[in-house]
Design a protein around this motif. Structure first.
Motif, PDB file in Angstrom:
ATOM      1  N   LEU A   1     122.153 -28.117  62.188  1.00 22.15           N
ATOM      2  CA  LEU A   1     122.595 -28.167  60.804  1.00 22.15           C
ATOM      3  C   LEU A   1     123.608 -29.281  60.603  1.00 22.15           C
ATOM      4  CD1 LEU A   1     123.202 -24.361  60.149  1.00 22.15           C
ATOM      5  CD2 LEU A   1     121.473 -25.782  59.027  1.00 22.15           C
ATOM      6  N   THR A   2     123.554 -29.920  59.446  1.00 20.96           N
ATOM      7  CA  THR A   2     124.586 -30.878  59.058  1.00 20.96           C
ATOM      8  C   THR A   2     125.665 -30.130  58.269  1.00 20.96           C
ATOM      9  OG1 THR A   2     123.499 -31.347  56.962  1.00 20.96           O
ATOM     10  CG2 THR A   2     122.910 -32.761  58.844  1.00 20.96           C
ATOM     11  N   ASP A   3     126.725 -30.832  57.928  1.00 25.51           N
ATOM     12  CA  ASP A   3     127.750 -30.225  57.065  1.00 25.51           C
ATOM     13  C   ASP A   3     127.134 -29.845  55.721  1.00 25.51           C
ATOM     14  OD1 ASP A   3     129.709 -30.446  59.002  1.00 25.51           O
ATOM     15  OD2 ASP A   3     130.507 -32.342  58.213  1.00 25.51           O
ATOM     16  N   LEU A   4     126.250 -30.711  55.194  1.00 31.04           N
ATOM     17  CA  LEU A   4     125.571 -30.394  53.940  1.00 31.04           C
ATOM     18  C   LEU A   4     124.702 -29.149  54.101  1.00 31.04           C
ATOM     19  CD1 LEU A   4     124.935 -31.163  51.003  1.00 31.04           C
ATOM     20  CD2 LEU A   4     123.060 -32.585  51.897  1.00 31.04           C
ATOM     21  N   GLY A   5     124.028 -29.026  55.251  1.00 28.77           N
ATOM     22  CA  GLY A   5     123.216 -27.837  55.523  1.00 28.77           C
ATOM     23  C   GLY A   5     124.053 -26.569  55.558  1.00 28.77           C
ATOM     24  N   ARG A   6     125.227 -26.650  56.135  1.00 27.66           N
ATOM     25  CA  ARG A   6     126.132 -25.489  56.176  1.00 27.66           C
ATOM     26  C   ARG A   6     126.635 -25.138  54.770  1.00 27.66           C
ATOM     27  NH1 ARG A   6     126.803 -24.583  61.448  1.00 27.66           N
ATOM     28  NH2 ARG A   6     126.627 -26.361  62.827  1.00 27.66           N
ATOM     29  N   LYS A   7     126.941 -26.153  53.973  1.00 28.68           N
ATOM     30  CA  LYS A   7     127.362 -25.907  52.592  1.00 28.68           C
ATOM     31  C   LYS A   7     126.221 -25.291  51.784  1.00 28.68           C
ATOM     32  CE  LYS A   7     130.807 -29.563  52.421  1.00 28.68           C
ATOM     33  NZ  LYS A   7     131.150 -30.886  51.884  1.00 28.68           N
ATOM     34  N   PHE A   8     125.006 -25.763  52.044  1.00 27.39           N
ATOM     35  CA  PHE A   8     123.829 -25.213  51.382  1.00 27.39           C
ATOM     36  C   PHE A   8     123.679 -23.733  51.709  1.00 27.39           C
ATOM     37  CE2 PHE A   8     119.277 -24.218  51.730  1.00 27.39           C
ATOM     38  CZ  PHE A   8     118.933 -24.316  50.385  1.00 27.39           C
ATOM     39  N   LEU A   9     123.817 -23.386  52.980  1.00 28.89           N
ATOM     40  CA  LEU A   9     123.722 -21.980  53.395  1.00 28.89           C
ATOM     41  C   LEU A   9     124.824 -21.135  52.772  1.00 28.89           C
ATOM     42  CD1 LEU A   9     122.720 -22.282  57.142  1.00 28.89           C
ATOM     43  CD2 LEU A   9     121.357 -21.333  55.284  1.00 28.89           C
ATOM     44  N   ALA A  10     125.971 -21.728  52.554  1.00 30.38           N
ATOM     45  CA  ALA A  10     127.088 -21.004  51.946  1.00 30.38           C
ATOM     46  C   ALA A  10     126.905 -20.840  50.435  1.00 30.38           C
ATOM     47  CB  ALA A  10     128.395 -21.723  52.244  1.00 30.38           C
ATOM     48  N   GLY A  11     125.853 -21.476  49.889  1.00 32.69           N
ATOM     49  CA  GLY A  11     125.596 -21.375  48.458  1.00 32.69           C
ATOM     50  C   GLY A  11     126.379 -22.371  47.631  1.00 32.69           C
ATOM     51  N   ASP A  12     126.945 -23.381  48.284  1.00 35.20           N
ATOM     52  CA  ASP A  12     127.780 -24.356  47.600  1.00 35.20           C
ATOM     53  C   ASP A  12     127.027 -25.615  47.167  1.00 35.20           C
ATOM     54  OD1 ASP A  12     129.913 -22.650  48.012  1.00 35.20           O
ATOM     55  OD2 ASP A  12     130.536 -23.648  49.876  1.00 35.20           O
ATOM     56  N   VAL A  13     125.703 -25.647  47.369  1.00 34.74           N
ATOM     57  CA  VAL A  13     124.911 -26.821  47.044  1.00 34.74           C
ATOM     58  C   VAL A  13     123.687 -26.396  46.239  1.00 34.74           C
ATOM     59  CG1 VAL A  13     123.545 -28.724  48.009  1.00 34.74           C
ATOM     60  CG2 VAL A  13     125.654 -28.018  49.144  1.00 34.74           C
ATOM     61  N   ASP A  14     123.475 -27.057  45.108  1.00 37.26           N
ATOM     62  CA  ASP A  14     122.298 -26.818  44.272  1.00 37.26           C
ATOM     63  C   ASP A  14     121.214 -27.832  44.612  1.00 37.26           C
ATOM     64  OD1 ASP A  14     123.551 -24.775  42.820  1.00 37.26           O
ATOM     65  OD2 ASP A  14     124.445 -26.230  41.441  1.00 37.26           O
ATOM     66  N   GLU A  15     120.005 -27.566  44.144  1.00 40.89           N
ATOM     67  CA  GLU A  15     118.890 -28.487  44.386  1.00 40.89           C
ATOM     68  C   GLU A  15     119.215 -29.886  43.869  1.00 40.89           C
ATOM     69  OE1 GLU A  15     114.073 -28.877  43.794  1.00 40.89           O
ATOM     70  OE2 GLU A  15     115.110 -27.234  42.810  1.00 40.89           O
ATOM     71  N   ASP A  16     119.884 -29.978  42.734  1.00 42.37           N
ATOM     72  CA  ASP A  16     120.224 -31.274  42.155  1.00 42.37           C
ATOM     73  C   ASP A  16     121.182 -32.079  43.047  1.00 42.37           C
ATOM     74  OD1 ASP A  16     118.655 -30.637  39.977  1.00 42.37           O
ATOM     75  OD2 ASP A  16     120.351 -29.974  38.762  1.00 42.37           O
ATOM     76  N   ASP A  17     121.906 -31.387  43.916  1.00 43.05           N
ATOM     77  CA  ASP A  17     122.857 -32.048  44.806  1.00 43.05           C
ATOM     78  C   ASP A  17     122.219 -32.541  46.098  1.00 43.05           C
ATOM     79  OD1 ASP A  17     124.921 -31.445  42.998  1.00 43.05           O
ATOM     80  OD2 ASP A  17     125.240 -29.493  43.933  1.00 43.05           O
ATOM     81  N   LEU A  18     120.954 -32.165  46.328  1.00 40.51           N
ATOM     82  CA  LEU A  18     120.274 -32.541  47.559  1.00 40.51           C
ATOM     83  C   LEU A  18     119.545 -33.862  47.400  1.00 40.51           C
ATOM     84  CD1 LEU A  18     118.634 -29.148  48.597  1.00 40.51           C
ATOM     85  CD2 LEU A  18     120.690 -30.197  49.549  1.00 40.51           C
ATOM     86  N   PRO A  19     119.591 -34.706  48.428  1.00 40.48           N
ATOM     87  CA  PRO A  19     118.778 -35.915  48.388  1.00 40.48           C
ATOM     88  C   PRO A  19     117.289 -35.540  48.374  1.00 40.48           C
ATOM     89  CG  PRO A  19     120.366 -35.984  50.196  1.00 40.48           C
ATOM     90  CD  PRO A  19     120.384 -34.600  49.629  1.00 40.48           C
ATOM     91  N   GLU A  20     116.471 -36.308  47.673  1.00 45.73           N
ATOM     92  CA  GLU A  20     115.026 -36.055  47.659  1.00 45.73           C
ATOM     93  C   GLU A  20     114.449 -36.383  49.026  1.00 45.73           C
ATOM     94  OE1 GLU A  20     112.359 -34.958  45.653  1.00 45.73           O
ATOM     95  OE2 GLU A  20     114.021 -34.140  44.506  1.00 45.73           O
TER      96      GLU A  20
END
Length: 92
Positions: A72-91
């Motif tokens: 997992l990356t830091d972004l992946g961990r934030k995603f799992l924590a519910g802190d990242v929306d689809e719009d915040d993810l790179p395509e």
């Protein structure tokens, strides 16, 4: 944590495949470096399919790979924590 709990914890991502939730569930639960083969054996999916999805998740910066070993990356961990929306993810 179950797959259903993981799905409730994070927003449904339009480009996600069902195996992606299994991948995240495994990595969240185990927090280890893992190869596609080992991951596929543990989540019950075909290794080739898991490898393809790992590449997609890596392109989305949710996972990172070092010589074919994923984590997992830091972004992946934030995603799992519910802190990242689809719009915040790179395509991917």
């Amino acid at each position: 944590m179950s797959t259903d709990a993981l799905r409730e914890m994070v927003e449904r991502i339009s480009w996600f495949s069902p195996v992606d939730y299994e991948i995240f569930l495994f990595l969240e639960t185990h927090d280890i470096l893992v190869s596609p083969k080992i991951l596929a054996e543990n989540i019950g999916y075909d290794r080739q399919y898991v490898y393809k999805r790992l590449r997609v998740l890596t392109e989305a910066e949710l996972l990172e790979s070092n010589d074919g070993i994923y984590e997992l990356t830091d972004l992946g961990r934030k995603f799992l924590a519910g802190d990242v929306d689809e719009d915040d993810l790179p395509e991917p």
